[in-house]
Design an enzyme around this catalytic site. Structure first.
Site, PDB file in Angstrom:
ATOM      1  N   ASP A 190    -102.877 -23.702  41.037  1.00  0.00           N
ATOM      2  CA  ASP A 190    -102.211 -22.514  41.571  1.00  0.00           C
ATOM      3  C   ASP A 190    -103.271 -21.487  41.957  1.00  0.00           C
ATOM      4  O   ASP A 190    -103.707 -20.683  41.145  1.00  0.00           O
ATOM      5  CB  ASP A 190    -101.247 -21.924  40.541  1.00  0.00           C
ATOM      6  N   HIS A 195    -103.625 -13.726  41.612  1.00  0.00           N
ATOM      7  CA  HIS A 195    -104.174 -13.902  40.273  1.00  0.00           C
ATOM      8  C   HIS A 195    -105.707 -13.860  40.240  1.00  0.00           C
ATOM      9  O   HIS A 195    -106.300 -14.075  39.175  1.00  0.00           O
ATOM     10  CB  HIS A 195    -103.691 -15.236  39.696  1.00  0.00           C
ATOM     11  N   ILE A 210    -102.913 -10.240  38.279  1.00  0.00           N
ATOM     12  CA  ILE A 210    -102.054 -10.510  37.133  1.00  0.00           C
ATOM     13  C   ILE A 210    -102.234 -11.956  36.673  1.00  0.00           C
ATOM     14  O   ILE A 210    -102.758 -12.803  37.412  1.00  0.00           O
ATOM     15  CB  ILE A 210    -100.573 -10.232  37.466  1.00  0.00           C
ATOM     16  N   GLY A 213     -97.540 -16.491  35.505  1.00  0.00           N
ATOM     17  CA  GLY A 213     -96.439 -16.659  34.563  1.00  0.00           C
ATOM     18  C   GLY A 213     -96.438 -18.031  33.933  1.00  0.00           C
ATOM     19  O   GLY A 213     -96.116 -18.183  32.748  1.00  0.00           O
TER      20      GLY A 213
END
Length: 285
Positions: A190, A195, A210, A213
């Protein structure tokens, strides 16, 4: 294809996939295995330790499941602003313990589409099976939230699950994420710049990149597996949770848990008291 009821039942493709011992070890490191004590989780992080056979964290199944269940869906959608998409919820159900390396096949389909008025919710399901025997390894179920794409007159669908009463959350587990946790997790596939790229993150309204998740999801699954199944992947049945808010690399995670049987309900907060995961369920057996 636009977002509406016509998506229901849409096949998202059948993809031949594979993973290696290195892939499964990298995933374990990316979700914190060995971060506190490198000797405690060698079964997940090494392939040649004396007397230890390599095993695989069950949440590794979301890697291929997401490539088809999420990636396959996004290839079907036309003229959809992907910056309006949020990962709403995730579940992985294990049917057979994942091997350290495998040749596999993953298929996916759209199982539901809900019209929330100002938004749309699309649920997908993906199944990863052994390419030779056909035996299922895992089923992944994803819920994706698209802001601004509702209002076509479809069914609204179910509401959010009932929260576990705070008074029943009588046990907790804690973990600290690394400052470079997102950079490590992105190596599992990912590579969303949200990110990793500070400029991209600021453009999306965040002060800095961030944490994925799905990285939090994998870390929580690992903590619960070690706590309630003695780290035995064969004892894992399923893990689900609803993503509530973003968090950042370096944040502390507190997993608050209810239940003493094979099913444990949980929520996850960070050190600022922000709820990151809600409606969590971890099941063994």
């Amino acid at each position: 294809m636009p977002i509406n009821d016509e998506l229901i039942g849409r096949r998202l493709g059948v993809v031949e996939t594979s993973w290696t011992s290195r892939d499964t070890r990298l995933y374990a490191l990316a979700v914190g295995a060995g971060g506190v004590d490198p000797e405690q989780e060698l079964q997940f992080t090494t392939e040649n330790s004396a007397g230890i056979n390599q095993r695989v964290l069950p949440t590794f199944g979301v890697i291929d499941g997401g490539r088809v269940g999420v990636g396959g869906l996004l290839r079907e959608l036309e003229d959809v602003d992907l910056s309006r998409m949020l990962h709403g919820a995730q579940e992985v159900e294990q049917h057979r313990e994942l091997p350290a390396s495998a040749e596999a096949v993953t298929s996916g389909r759209v199982t539901a589409v809900w019209d929330k008025g100002k938004a749309a919710v699309i649920e997908t399901e993906s199944v990863t099976s052994d390419a030779v025997s056909g035996e299922r390894y895992v089923t992944c179920r994803q819920s994706l939230f698209f802001r601004g794409y509702g209002g076509w007159g479809g069914e609204r669908g179910p509401g959010a699950g009932s929260p576990v009463p705070e008074a029943e959350l009588d046990r907790s587990l804690k973990a600290t994420t690394r400052l470079d946790q997102a950079l490590l997790y992105r190596l599992t596939g990912d590579a969303n710049p949200l990110h990793s790229d500070p400029a991209y993150a600021r453009g999306a309204g965040f002060p800095r990149p961030i944490l994925h998740g799905m990285c939090v999801y994998g870390m929580v699954g690992r903590l619960l597996l070690n706590e309630f199944a003695d780290g035995d992947p064969a004892a894992f049945h399923s893990l689900r949770g609803r993503f509530s808010a973003p968090t950042y690399p370096g944040d502390d995670l507190v997993v608050s848990i209810s239940g003493r049987g094979p099913e444990h309900r949980f929520v996850v907060d960070n050190q600022r008291g922000e709820r990151i995961l809600s409606d969590g369920r971890f099941v063994t057996g």
